[in-house]
Design an enzyme around this catalytic site. Sequence first.
Site, mmCIF file in Angstrom:
data_model
loop_
_atom_site.group_PDB
_atom_site.id
_atom_site.type_symbol
_atom_site.label_atom_id
_atom_site.label_comp_id
_atom_site.label_asym_id
_atom_site.label_seq_id
_atom_site.Cartn_x
_atom_site.Cartn_y
_atom_site.Cartn_z
ATOM 1 C CG ASP A 259 -2.008 1.100 1.100
ATOM 2 O OD1 ASP A 259 -1.713 2.181 0.542
ATOM 3 O OD2 ASP A 259 -3.147 0.877 1.560
ATOM 4 N NE ARG B 17 -16.601 -0.002 -6.143
ATOM 5 C CZ ARG B 17 -17.119 -0.410 -4.987
ATOM 6 N NH1 ARG B 17 -16.887 -1.647 -4.573
ATOM 7 N NH2 ARG B 17 -17.850 0.405 -4.239
ATOM 8 C CG ASP C 48 -18.118 -9.601 -4.135
ATOM 9 O OD1 ASP C 48 -19.151 -10.289 -4.169
ATOM 10 O OD2 ASP C 48 -18.082 -8.457 -3.632
ATOM 11 C CD GLU D 102 -20.022 -5.175 -9.769
ATOM 12 O OE1 GLU D 102 -21.056 -4.715 -9.228
ATOM 13 O OE2 GLU D 102 -18.974 -5.376 -9.164
ATOM 14 C CG HIS E 211 -20.735 -5.765 -5.672
ATOM 15 N ND1 HIS E 211 -20.404 -4.728 -6.522
ATOM 16 C CD2 HIS E 211 -20.299 -5.376 -4.444
ATOM 17 C CE1 HIS E 211 -19.803 -3.767 -5.839
ATOM 18 N NE2 HIS E 211 -19.728 -4.149 -4.570
ATOM 19 N N GLY F 267 -19.759 -7.069 0.812
ATOM 20 C CA GLY F 267 -20.017 -6.072 1.847
ATOM 21 C C GLY F 267 -21.178 -6.466 2.729
#
Length: 331
Positions: free
Chosen positions: A181, A242, A265, A270, A289, A292
């Site tokens: 990161d 994403r 996912d 999409e 998706h 979450g």
Amino acid sequence: MSTKIAFLMDRKNRTNLFDTEHMERIARLGEIALFNASEALSPDHTAELIEGADIAVTSWGCPPLEKPILERAPGLKLIVHAAGTVKRVVTPEVIRSGIRVSSANCILGRRVAETALGLTIVSLKNIWQLAADTRNNEWGRHYHRVKELYGVTIGVVGAGASGRPYIELMRQFQVRILVYDPNVSAEAISGMGGIPADLDTLLAESDVVSIHAPAIPATNRMFNARRLAMMKDDAILINTARGSLIDEDALVAELSTGRLRACLDVTNPEPPGADHPFRTLPNVTLIPHVAGVVTNGLRSLGAFTAQELEAFANDGLLNGEIDLSRLDILA
């Protein structure tokens, strides 16, 4: 004067997110303004609701809070976003006005991390292939491809709202955790229990690569043909971030060789087209998706909002406050 709390969301979202207890807790803090029509929330509706409000509660479907809307609430002090990214709601005018913003992204991030953990375990175990073999009376045919979550290297790309709790979960296992990161210091990554690494090293050494980076210009198609080719044979790529982060044509090319496996996912767009190879390649697990919060999990966002509003009323300390100066690098 009583504090006015404007719920800037349509009725369906509100009833999905907030139960009776949540609403009662919030009602004790001030006067609540609700949108009760069955239609979508328009900018005009939003302007009417926010009139004179001290606090706004937003979620999916809330229009951007542009200047004409904010002018109706000159005393607005706080926006609590009962959803993930605030980028669709927070405008430059919000930032200029000095309004504090809190997001339930920390709650969604935890759920995403838990999903990524589940995908990590069942993918290493090769559960889907073994289940198909068993249905086809081929007991244990692919047993040789099973791995435990022990003694392997886990690569984590992104140490933010979902990457950080994924690292925390991985620390419960005897595994090596590489973390990339560029917006988090090496010291901070080490403090999480990870090993700082550049992306190329992470890809070359990881048995599982789990993507948790934000969708920003710098990450668009960062998993391109060159980088995917660096991954180890039989490595697993998990994307709960994403779809834009992956060059999907390049991923299809790699997957078609059978060299890698993928759990996706998210895709771009999409859903993928009906004839997209992701739907038929045997080494792809494609889910819609759901990493979450969904169904009963949506209530956790209502609980977070009630807790955040109570904290604001008591001592002003917020658990999900967003540093708006870093908005360009956040998910």
